[in-house]
Design an enzyme around this catalytic site. Sequence first.
Site, PDB file in Angstrom:
ATOM      1  N   SER A  24      66.143 -13.048   7.477  1.00  0.00           N
ATOM      2  CA  SER A  24      65.912 -12.368   6.198  1.00  0.00           C
ATOM      3  C   SER A  24      64.750 -11.380   6.221  1.00  0.00           C
ATOM      4  O   SER A  24      64.660 -10.524   5.347  1.00  0.00           O
ATOM      5  CB  SER A  24      65.662 -13.409   5.100  1.00  0.00           C
ATOM      6  OG  SER A  24      64.556 -14.233   5.444  1.00  0.00           O
TER       7      SER A  24
ATOM      8  N   GLU B 272      54.951 -16.123  -5.636  1.00  0.00           N
ATOM      9  CA  GLU B 272      55.073 -17.296  -4.766  1.00  0.00           C
ATOM     10  C   GLU B 272      55.561 -17.028  -3.344  1.00  0.00           C
ATOM     11  O   GLU B 272      55.284 -17.824  -2.439  1.00  0.00           O
ATOM     12  CB  GLU B 272      56.001 -18.327  -5.408  1.00  0.00           C
ATOM     13  CG  GLU B 272      57.391 -17.797  -5.701  1.00  0.00           C
ATOM     14  CD  GLU B 272      58.260 -18.793  -6.457  1.00  0.00           C
ATOM     15  OE1 GLU B 272      57.690 -19.682  -7.131  1.00  0.00           O
ATOM     16  OE2 GLU B 272      59.495 -18.673  -6.361  1.00  0.00           O
TER      17      GLU B 272
ATOM     18  N   HIS C  57      58.819 -13.073   2.528  1.00  0.00           N
ATOM     19  CA  HIS C  57      59.697 -11.904   2.446  1.00  0.00           C
ATOM     20  C   HIS C  57      58.947 -10.670   1.954  1.00  0.00           C
ATOM     21  O   HIS C  57      58.009 -10.768   1.172  1.00  0.00           O
ATOM     22  CB  HIS C  57      60.893 -12.212   1.544  1.00  0.00           C
ATOM     23  CG  HIS C  57      61.721 -13.336   2.069  1.00  0.00           C
ATOM     24  ND1 HIS C  57      61.624 -14.621   1.573  1.00  0.00           N
ATOM     25  CD2 HIS C  57      62.624 -13.378   3.070  1.00  0.00           C
ATOM     26  CE1 HIS C  57      62.451 -15.408   2.251  1.00  0.00           C
ATOM     27  NE2 HIS C  57      63.064 -14.674   3.164  1.00  0.00           N
TER      28      HIS C  57
END
Length: 217
Positions: free
Chosen positions: A13, A184, A188
């Site tokens: 990701s 949070e 990413h």
Amino acid sequence: MNDTIKFYLASDSTVQTYQKSEAPQAGWGQFIANYLDDTIEVCNHAIGGRSTKTFISEGHLQKILDEIGEGDYLFVQMGHNDSTKIRPERYTDPYDDYKKYLKQYIEGARKNRAIPILITPVGRLHYVNGEFLRDFGDYCNAMKEVAEEESVLLIDLMKSSIDYYSSIGYKQASNLFMISINGEDCTHFTEQGANEIAKLVSIEIKNLQIGVSKLVK
């Protein structure tokens, strides 16, 4: 061999291409083409949640190997999801099956006369007592062992990304991550962050001083 060189990306990701509806979350694979000559085509096969093991078992590596050809490049950045012990379907032992799976990527690329390049996991926003920490230490070390054992080129993105975060400081570095959006997520990237990591990767490709290095802008 075609005039166009293809860069295939096998990863997770942190590299994948996201839909516009998912913005501003982004992966560096979305931006790397901006730093490369137009004769390079980026084929981003990165997909979230995959480890060296599941990327193979789900057939994603085979899709690349069905296409990749002589003179193309296979960039492999894996490790984030390999370390997830609570997800046994993903988890790999760094010095055992992780290394074995990495070698499958290398062998597959070389059978197709393509050039494999390993990339250590990119750094997260892990900041403790005034310094950024390098996560996935065993996976980085194991990947370096594979690079040496198999005579494969390696980009130490963990080192270069952590060095970059340290150079700009926590406040600016946090804007590179989704924590700046949702409060949070320290793994990413925002579009800004993904773009900066893509720039780092392009610099590292240039620093390899191989034939394709001259095609980095």
